[in-house]
Write a protein that holds these residues in place. Sequence first.
Motif, PDB file in Angstrom:
ATOM      1  N   CYS A  56       0.848  -1.198   0.000  1.00  0.00           N
ATOM      2  CA  CYS A  56       0.000   0.000   0.000  1.00  0.00           C
ATOM      3  C   CYS A  56       0.881   1.244   0.000  1.00  0.00           C
ATOM      4  N   THR A  58       0.064   4.136   0.689  1.00  0.00           N
ATOM      5  CA  THR A  58      -0.295   5.054   1.765  1.00  0.00           C
ATOM      6  C   THR A  58       0.323   4.636   3.089  1.00  0.00           C
ATOM      7  N   CYS A  59       0.171   3.338   3.445  1.00  0.00           N
ATOM      8  CA  CYS A  59       0.594   2.939   4.796  1.00  0.00           C
ATOM      9  C   CYS A  59       1.688   1.870   4.822  1.00  0.00           C
ATOM     10  N   ASN A  61       1.135  -1.376   4.186  1.00  0.00           N
ATOM     11  CA  ASN A  61       0.519  -2.683   4.414  1.00  0.00           C
ATOM     12  C   ASN A  61       0.578  -3.514   3.130  1.00  0.00           C
ATOM     13  N   CYS A  68      -4.763   0.075   0.444  1.00  0.00           N
ATOM     14  CA  CYS A  68      -5.219  -1.194   1.006  1.00  0.00           C
ATOM     15  C   CYS A  68      -6.619  -1.045   1.591  1.00  0.00           C
ATOM     16  N   CYS A  71      -6.831   1.362   4.594  1.00  0.00           N
ATOM     17  CA  CYS A  71      -6.784   2.783   4.232  1.00  0.00           C
ATOM     18  C   CYS A  71      -8.062   3.228   3.523  1.00  0.00           C
TER      19      CYS A  71
HETATM   20 ZN   LIG Z   1      -2.862   1.165   3.486  1.00  0.00          ZN
END
Ligand SMILES: [Zn+2]
Length: 197
Positions: A56, A58-59, A61, A68, A71
Motif C-alpha cells: 500500500c 499510503t501505509c 501494508n 489497502c 486505508c
Molecule cells: Zn494502506
Amino acid sequence: MGGPEIDRLIGMLARLPGLGPRSARRAALALLRQPESRLLPLAQVMEQAARAVRTCSTCGNLDTSDPCALCSDLARDRGLICVVETVGDLWALERAAVHRGLYQVLGGTLSALGGIGPDDLNTGSLFARIAQGEVREVILALGATVDGATTTHWLSEGLAKTGVAISRVGHGVPMGGALDVLDDGTLAAALAARRPA
Ligand SMILES: [Zn+2]
C-alpha cells in the motif's frame, strides 16, 4: 543429492530470510513429502499471491489493492495513525481489534549495525498524510529494543515539528515484529496505556 529440481527448490528456499541451507533442506523435504494434491495448489496459491499482492503506497501494508482495504475503510478513524515496524505487527493489532485508526508500516527500525538509515524507512507517506491535515495523533508502537527506542526518539523529533499529538505504547511491551506473540488483552492494555512521547 536429488535431481536438479530438488536442488533448485532448496536453493530458492535458502534465500528466504531466516532460512539457512539447513532449514531450507528440511523445508524442501517437508514440502516434497506432501502428496501432489496438496503441493500443486500450494504452488498455485503462491503464484497468485506473488502476482496480486502489492504494498500500500499510503501505509505500507500488504494487500491486493492500493490503497489497502484498511486505508480505504471510511469507518476507521483517519485522525489516528499507529506506527509499527512490520506488517506482522499490523496483523497482530488487527487480529486483536484494539486499534480503530490507520497504520504506518516503517518496514524496520533505524539500525547502525544493519546499515538502516532514515531513508530506508517508510515515513514519507506518514508526513504527507499529516501535511494533509487529517491526522490528530500518531501512536508510536515500536520495539523496546535499542534500535526501536532510537527510532521512536528520531520519529518523535521529526513529528514534533508537525504539531500532531505524539504518544508511545507502554514500556516493557515487546513490540516490533514480536507483537505476534502477545495475547489480545496485553495488546489492548499496551495501546490503552500509551502516553505522550
Ligand atoms: Zn494502506
